[in-house]
Every structure is written in C-alpha cells, then in structure tokens.
Design a protein around this motif. Structure first.
Motif, mmCIF file in Angstrom:
data_model
loop_
_atom_site.group_PDB
_atom_site.id
_atom_site.type_symbol
_atom_site.label_atom_id
_atom_site.label_comp_id
_atom_site.label_asym_id
_atom_site.label_seq_id
_atom_site.Cartn_x
_atom_site.Cartn_y
_atom_site.Cartn_z
ATOM 1 N N SER A 16 4.012 5.974 -3.426
ATOM 2 C CA SER A 16 3.211 4.772 -3.224
ATOM 3 C C SER A 16 1.767 5.009 -3.610
ATOM 4 C CB SER A 16 3.251 4.343 -1.756
ATOM 5 O OG SER A 16 4.546 3.980 -1.405
ATOM 6 N N TRP A 18 -0.310 2.675 -2.580
ATOM 7 C CA TRP A 18 -0.930 1.814 -1.577
ATOM 8 C C TRP A 18 -0.054 1.839 -0.344
ATOM 9 C CZ3 TRP A 18 1.825 -2.373 0.300
ATOM 10 C CH2 TRP A 18 3.005 -2.663 -0.393
ATOM 11 N N LEU A 20 0.823 -0.768 3.296
ATOM 12 C CA LEU A 20 0.569 -2.040 3.962
ATOM 13 C C LEU A 20 -0.627 -1.907 4.890
ATOM 14 C CD1 LEU A 20 1.466 -4.936 4.323
ATOM 15 C CD2 LEU A 20 3.037 -4.185 6.082
ATOM 16 N N LEU A 23 -3.848 -2.312 3.117
ATOM 17 C CA LEU A 23 -4.125 -3.707 2.770
ATOM 18 C C LEU A 23 -4.565 -4.493 3.989
ATOM 19 C CD1 LEU A 23 -1.161 -4.496 0.362
ATOM 20 C CD2 LEU A 23 -3.510 -3.939 -0.241
ATOM 21 N N PHE A 68 -5.945 -10.758 1.724
ATOM 22 C CA PHE A 68 -4.753 -9.905 1.728
ATOM 23 C C PHE A 68 -3.913 -10.148 0.481
ATOM 24 C CE2 PHE A 68 -0.251 -9.315 2.803
ATOM 25 C CZ PHE A 68 -0.254 -7.970 3.118
ATOM 26 N N MET A 69 -3.713 -11.426 0.137
ATOM 27 C CA MET A 69 -2.895 -11.754 -1.027
ATOM 28 C C MET A 69 -3.553 -11.252 -2.311
ATOM 29 S SD MET A 69 -0.235 -12.789 0.285
ATOM 30 C CE MET A 69 0.569 -12.924 -1.288
ATOM 31 N N HIS A 71 -5.274 -8.529 -2.578
ATOM 32 C CA HIS A 71 -4.959 -7.098 -2.615
ATOM 33 C C HIS A 71 -3.514 -6.873 -3.014
ATOM 34 C CE1 HIS A 71 -8.642 -5.253 -1.229
ATOM 35 N NE2 HIS A 71 -8.774 -6.251 -0.381
ATOM 36 N N VAL A 72 -2.602 -7.659 -2.505
ATOM 37 C CA VAL A 72 -1.182 -7.524 -2.855
ATOM 38 C C VAL A 72 -0.992 -7.749 -4.350
ATOM 39 C CG1 VAL A 72 1.108 -8.563 -2.559
ATOM 40 C CG2 VAL A 72 -0.303 -8.084 -0.555
ATOM 41 N N GLN A 73 -1.724 -8.717 -4.913
ATOM 42 C CA GLN A 73 -1.601 -8.996 -6.343
ATOM 43 C C GLN A 73 -2.079 -7.823 -7.201
ATOM 44 O OE1 GLN A 73 -3.828 -12.661 -6.497
ATOM 45 N NE2 GLN A 73 -1.970 -13.895 -6.470
ATOM 46 N N VAL A 75 -1.530 -4.624 -6.512
ATOM 47 C CA VAL A 75 -0.643 -3.470 -6.360
ATOM 48 C C VAL A 75 0.097 -3.226 -7.676
ATOM 49 C CG1 VAL A 75 1.441 -2.629 -5.212
ATOM 50 C CG2 VAL A 75 -0.351 -3.755 -3.886
ATOM 51 N N THR A 77 2.984 -2.475 -9.723
ATOM 52 C CA THR A 77 4.438 -2.545 -9.563
ATOM 53 C C THR A 77 5.163 -2.042 -10.813
ATOM 54 O OG1 THR A 77 4.445 -4.845 -10.317
ATOM 55 C CG2 THR A 77 4.310 -4.466 -7.935
#
Length: 118
Positions: A16, A18, A20, A23, A68-69, A71-73, A75, A77
């Motif tokens: 990983s 990152w 959770l 974030l 938060f969203m 930051h998730v975007q 990540v 992948t």
C-alpha cells in the motif's frame, strides 16, 4: 509486494502507498468551500431539513467528506483490476430473480410527504 491466497490461488498485491487512517487524519479541505447555501440546496434535494443551529456542523462535515474524496481520488490504483462485485469470484450463490406479487403502491406511499405521478 505481499502474497495473499484467494481460493488457494496465490494473489500478489502491491504494498500500500496509503492507508485509510492516513486519509481520515487529514484536515485538507482545500478547494471550493461548501456554503450554507450549498447545504440547504443538498438538504432540499434530499427532502431534509437542516436547522440553523446545525448549519455550521453540516458545512464542516460536508467539507471533510469532500476533502476525503479528493484524497481517495489521488490514490494510485495502477496495477489493480477494477472491482465490479465483491461476490463475483467467490462462488456465492445469489437467489434466482423472479417476479412476485408486489406491495400496493398506495400502502407504500401512505406515509410519504409527497407522491409524484399519482
């Protein structure tokens, strides 16, 4: 890279970059600020009421969610296949779809504040 086993088949998963927790711990809500006008618009769309005393808390909550969203975007992948279903490869038997007698529409909407298309 760590190796995991799914259905006795080894599955390589990259380490990983990152977590959770990382974030969730951030307070970065940069970008467009959420306004009380935005909150009331969203509440109207959801047919909810936000009291004046709750406005500031809801604005802050939505800003955290948006942050938060963002930051998730960010990540990475790369190397992960998209997940379309959590049960598709697990041999989980889903029930057969079949048409059954439904519930009366008027009974379902009896407590709704408004019904469209009546």
């Amino acid at each position: 890279t760590r190796l995991f086993s799914v259905d006795s088949k080894p599955l390589a998963i990259p380490a990983s970059s990152w977590s959770l927790r990382s974030l969730l711990e951030t307070n970065d809500v940069s970008g467009e600020a959420v306004t009380t006008k935005d909150v009331h618009h969203l509440a109207s769309l959801a047919q909810l009421h936000v009291s004046d005393k709750d406005e500031a808390r809801v604005v802050e909550d939505i800003q955290r969610i948006v942050g938060f969203m963002k930051h998730v975007q960010r990540v990475d992948t790369e190397g992960f296949e998209p997940l379309y279903s959590v049960v598709s490869d697990r041999g989980v038997a889903l029930r057969e779809d079949r048409v059954e007698e439904g519930v009366d529409r008027d009974l379902l909407l009896a407590n709704a504040p408004m019904a469209h298309g009546a």
